[in-house]
Design an enzyme around this catalytic site. Sequence first.
Site, PDB file in Angstrom:
ATOM      1  N   PRO A 194       0.830  -1.213   0.000  1.00 51.04           N
ATOM      2  CG  PRO A 194      -0.973  -1.610   1.440  1.00 51.04           C
ATOM      3  CD  PRO A 194       0.340  -2.199   0.973  1.00 51.04           C
ATOM      4  CB  CYS A 195       1.702   3.249  -2.742  1.00 51.43           C
ATOM      5  SG  CYS A 195       0.174   3.384  -3.718  1.00 51.43           S
ATOM      6  CD  GLN A 196      -3.222   3.765   0.094  1.00 55.77           C
ATOM      7  OE1 GLN A 196      -2.256   3.146   0.498  1.00 55.77           O
ATOM      8  NE2 GLN A 196      -4.323   3.163  -0.341  1.00 55.77           N
ATOM      9  CG  PHE A 219       5.662   5.947  -0.394  1.00 58.13           C
ATOM     10  CD1 PHE A 219       6.574   6.459   0.511  1.00 58.13           C
ATOM     11  CD2 PHE A 219       5.445   4.574  -0.392  1.00 58.13           C
ATOM     12  CE1 PHE A 219       7.238   5.636   1.409  1.00 58.13           C
ATOM     13  CE2 PHE A 219       6.110   3.737   0.493  1.00 58.13           C
ATOM     14  CZ  PHE A 219       7.004   4.275   1.394  1.00 58.13           C
TER      15      PHE A 219
END
Length: 450
Positions: A101-103, A105
């Site tokens: 999960p990249c939220q 960044f």
Amino acid sequence: MSIPSASVRLTRPVAVDLFAGAGGMSLGFEQAGFDVVAAVEYDPVHAATHAFNFPQCEVLCRDASKLSAADVLGAAERGFKRLHPGVPWPDQLDALIGGPPCQGFSSGGKREQDDERNDLLLHFVRLVEEIKPQTFCLENVAGLLETKFDAIREKAFRRLRAAGYALSGTDKPLNSLNFGVPQSRRRVIVLGALGETAPARPAQSDGQVSVEEAFEGLPSPSAYVQLLTSDEVELRTADIARRSSIKSAYARTLAGIDPLPGDKSRPRLWDPSYLTGSRRTTHTEETVERFAATELGAVEPKSRLYRLPLDGPSRTLRAGTGSERGSHTSPRPIHPREDRVVTVREAARLHGYPDWFRFHTTNWHGHRQVGNSVPPPLARAAARALLASLGHAPVALRAASPLGEETLLALSRTTAQAVVDALAEELPATRTRKPTVPTPAEKPTEAQAG
């Protein structure tokens, strides 16, 4: 007929997909010729959707930060034996793949340096260290390369190199536009292989696909009253005929009319006379008027929704957030020809999903699943790059496989938890603060909630 060299193996390499979501990465790797024998996804709704589309895959509904190498390899062994009954489990993985999960960044969020989800990047690294697959594919947003994330990024890459992997893709992002996807979506794709030779960068495609080409053959959902309460409908004879006369090569492959060049995935048994993923969103008259006044490629001032162009690609599709981050509705683009937001199926066409691939029957979950996923054509290009490092030339599969039970696509979070055997202590925690209320343009009908 040419004879393969002794260094080329015609078997299908084995992969496990971490942070799998609905299965965009899984699909791309399967299309390239991998057997994705297991998938890890901690959201039970998404895990159930993955199980529908990949019924032979072992789906583990767990929090990856709490998994051991033994957990992952155990799931891989169960999935391998399901795919290959009677064949000894090789006790190793050819590839560990996934997009943590990249939220934290992401440019679509606050880019929080202390976002706890950033630590999942290091849990991916930990599992690579513990499992020691021959190769890996790590996907993330372009924001990962920003200066403010130097410390966590370089720590991850340093540990991977110390574990014996040569890396590629650590310096700049790729754009899905260059891989046959009609959507601008910049992503970091880091590939690693044991040894001194790094995998090649994913090979780009020639030409680009427009929104008009992507949508060709899809009927207007407004023509079917059934789509007010369901996400699927049997097509009328005229719409079936229109679908069969699609000219766009991109749309013809997604519609299943023409084969995808080089596709080595398991053919799926499905009925193309049905339109799926097309539940309608109802708009107020005032909203329809505002949409009608919005030019192609422009942003509607009140809702801030973007109207898709016809002759170019889409902007990045966004996912919104799950219950653990406040249940924000994803901002869906406005259709270029009709004064409404796009359907899940139309979003899936912009992502590179074939029409047989299904998503949750509600618009909220369905759009989240598309927007959170890796476009399958981009994943496919990454997978093909890893095949070269592995020395594999997997054969195509001809035997068609059925999809899962359709009930998997309509489960509530609570019901899905029981169906996929999720551990309650590892489920996404529901945020207690009041969620953002959608704009009238995005507000779902009662039948679409969930």
